[in-house]
Enzyme design. Structure first.
Site, PDB file in Angstrom:
ATOM      1  N   HIS A   1      -6.399   9.438   0.120  1.00 14.16           N
ATOM      2  CA  HIS A   1      -7.350  10.008   1.093  1.00 14.16           C
ATOM      3  C   HIS A   1      -6.816  11.460   1.177  1.00 14.16           C
ATOM      4  CE1 HIS A   1      -8.441   6.416   3.541  1.00 14.16           C
ATOM      5  NE2 HIS A   1      -9.569   6.539   2.645  1.00 14.16           N
TER       6      HIS A   1
ATOM      7  N   ASP B   1      -6.654  14.246   3.030  1.00  9.75           N
ATOM      8  CA  ASP B   1      -6.066  14.901   3.882  1.00  9.75           C
ATOM      9  C   ASP B   1      -4.375  14.430   3.597  1.00  9.75           C
ATOM     10  OD1 ASP B   1      -6.356  12.213   4.793  1.00  9.75           O
ATOM     11  OD2 ASP B   1      -5.744  12.799   7.082  1.00  9.75           O
ATOM     12  N   HIS B   2      -4.045  13.593   2.641  1.00  6.79           N
ATOM     13  CA  HIS B   2      -2.852  13.248   2.026  1.00  6.79           C
ATOM     14  C   HIS B   2      -2.524  13.745   0.908  1.00  6.79           C
ATOM     15  CE1 HIS B   2      -1.567  10.746   5.686  1.00  6.79           C
ATOM     16  NE2 HIS B   2      -3.077  10.807   5.895  1.00  6.79           N
TER      17      HIS B   2
ATOM     18  N   HIS C   1      -4.314  -0.400   5.363  1.00  7.84           N
ATOM     19  CA  HIS C   1      -5.158   0.791   5.479  1.00  7.84           C
ATOM     20  C   HIS C   1      -6.486   0.565   4.688  1.00  7.84           C
ATOM     21  CE1 HIS C   1      -6.303   4.749   7.011  1.00  7.84           C
ATOM     22  NE2 HIS C   1      -6.245   5.295   5.931  1.00  7.84           N
TER      23      HIS C   1
ATOM     24  N   ASP D   1      -0.783   5.968   6.384  1.00  8.11           N
ATOM     25  CA  ASP D   1      -1.773   5.650   7.575  1.00  8.11           C
ATOM     26  C   ASP D   1      -1.474   4.203   7.345  1.00  8.11           C
ATOM     27  OD1 ASP D   1      -2.304   8.364   7.446  1.00  8.11           O
ATOM     28  OD2 ASP D   1      -4.438   8.078   7.126  1.00  8.11           O
TER      29      ASP D   1
END
Lengths: 328, 328
Positions: free
Chosen positions: A65, A67-68, A143, A213
């Site tokens: 993802h 944001d990572h 996740h 996550d």
């Protein structure tokens, strides 16, 4: 023994005060450091920490993802423009490695150093030495996409000389003491003095688990055996998670706290907060919810917060970085 | 008529004071705005400008190098997490479109709105209307990869009523005046009054050329015909370019200034400065070099600087944004 510097603590999107995920790990063994996740603008955050991209030996990405991982190509490109030559190890799920490869090719990115690619699966539940005294193991999380926690074990060995025994033998302090300390046998007064009779090897070890996550903290039970600290997302309060529903596959503060308590974890650091919980009141609610279910030491991470884990497993916040700006 | 807000003015790498490339373009026609280039952390910069990603109608990327496009996926992802529904047009070279597609797929990015993809080639030297009154044309530049300048033409039409003539006819001000103004013929005192006899259509037009990285400013001669302003890179002073050599394929301040003078360009904004020229002294040297070869109005862009182009083609710096931070 181990220092954690948070570069981003917001879930999904950056806000004015918190960036998306990034965490630097330093050991007392060398100046080389490790990065876990690289959300967009991780390189901008690093400019305020004193950590040089040239000493970054390993990058571990928890999952694909944005944001990572969207800060990865820019960070590596900037290190290259700074003429880095040291190879770098990138450990990530295969789709992140594929995206990195596509990025190199399609955006004409030619790095000045080698990037050694390792699928996270290659370190799954088996310890691999990344650099002298630093071991990593990956653990699968729950996740929306393939996602991992990374357990880092740092071992420090020291050779302690039994000076009392040496004084009893009558060996004068000096070169011979050093020789014995570093494993050499010596002759003294017609007698052989054996190094192993005067030296105690002393090994200390700490273990930190850094999770991506994850909707089910209890899948980390094995990873957290003998762990000194767990860094885990707490995206929501339980009441908010109940309202949002299970779709995003994130954890509440309560879920993580209950798990940490169940495995007797001594230290817990929560991060990856939904922007709705960024304010002072929101943070206080998260902290209260954790403390309702967990009796260990707990910290809520914030951007630029730095925590140090001692040889004896005590986690303490150290001074915030100087010269940094909270707002970007 | 046209407002330019600089989001990043550094070449290659971000520094503490300047981010990599990004430029927002607003018109007086609507609140919809356009973004030209999206270096990493463009979305972080936007948080300090008052410009909402929800009103961003078009993104034009000049070329595939990371300092011009690595902020694109995160920006679009954040707009999606903010539940944007309006379609967005992305104009970029094919390899950037391919990279965007690979990113969607490999990083599990599902946007809440449609992105309409247009290869820059599809607007090459032919004007295409992007939204009411805003036209774009691409022009090929000379760089290490396929790279474009985008020329934006903004047309504003107004219908001015000849009130003196209407008073002479004796028509009382009111509903009939409005009807005439908007093209309707009316009957007055048994006579037909024709709209076109009492209305003057007044069209104003401005043109701004925003160039990506480019080693040969003079390839923009055609693009700059009738242009009111050119935004162009000036990565180095001429002396530094001479030392660095032609490999990076960038322009010096002198090269751009000579070109601007040769085509009688009224306004020039320089940007994309090498970090070695970011300091006050470096900026003064760049400005001096431009002024040695160019007699028009010139500005050196800085992050968060905002310039407004009037209907009559006058370019002025307007107040810096309030509430922003220079350092990230």
């Amino acid at each position: 023994m181990l220092t954690l510097t948070f570069l981003g603590t917001s879930s999904g999107v950056p806000t004015k005060s918190r960036n998306v995920s990034g965490l630097a790990l330093q050991t007392s063994l060398s100046k080389k450091w490790l990065l876990i996740d690289a959300g967009e603008a991780t390189q901008h955050r690093l400019q305020h920490t004193g950590l040089s991209p040239h000493d970054m030996a390993v990058v571990c990405i928890t999952h694909a993802h944005g944001d990572h991982c969207y800060g990865l190509p820019g960070l590596l490109a900037s290190a290259s423009m700074g003429k880095r030559t040291e190879p770098l190890t990138l450990i990530a799920p295969q789709n992140v490695l594929d995206w990195f490869g596509a990025t190199l090719q399609l955006t004409d990115l030619h790095l000045s150093y080698e990037v050694i690619l390792r699928d996270s699966n290659s370190v799954l539940e088996q310890p691999v030495e990344l650099m002298d005294g630093v071991w990593v193991q990956a653990y699968a999380l729950v996740h929306r996409v393939e996602c991992y926690a990374y357990a880092f074990t740092v071992q420090h060995s020291s050779r302690k000389l039994n000076t009392t025994a040496l004084q009893q033998v009558g060996l004068p302090a000096g070169r011979d003491w050093k020789a014995l300390q570093y494993g050499q046998d010596i002759e003294f007064n017609g007698q052989i003095l054996h190094s192993h009779d005067f030296v105690q090897n002393h090994t200390t070890q700490v273990k930190a688990v850094i999770a991506g996550d994850n909707a089910q903290p209890n899948v980390l039970a094995q990873a957290c055996q003998n762990a000194d600290v767990l860094v885990h997302e707490a995206t929501y309060l339980q009441a908010v998670l109940d309202k949002v529903g299970p779709g995003p596959m994130h954890s509440s503060a309560k879920l993580v706290a209950e798990f940490a308590q169940s495995v007797d974890l001594p230290n817990l650091v929560l991060t990856h907060f939904s922007p709705r919980h960024h304010g002072e009141a929101g943070q206080a609610e998260i902290l209260q919810e954790v403390k309702d279910y967990y009796g260990g030491t707990v910290f809520l991470a914030d951007d630029f917060k730095r925590y140090r884990l001692s040889e004896t497993g005590v986690l303490q916040e150290v001074n915030e970085l100087t010269g940094q700006k909270k707002e970007r």
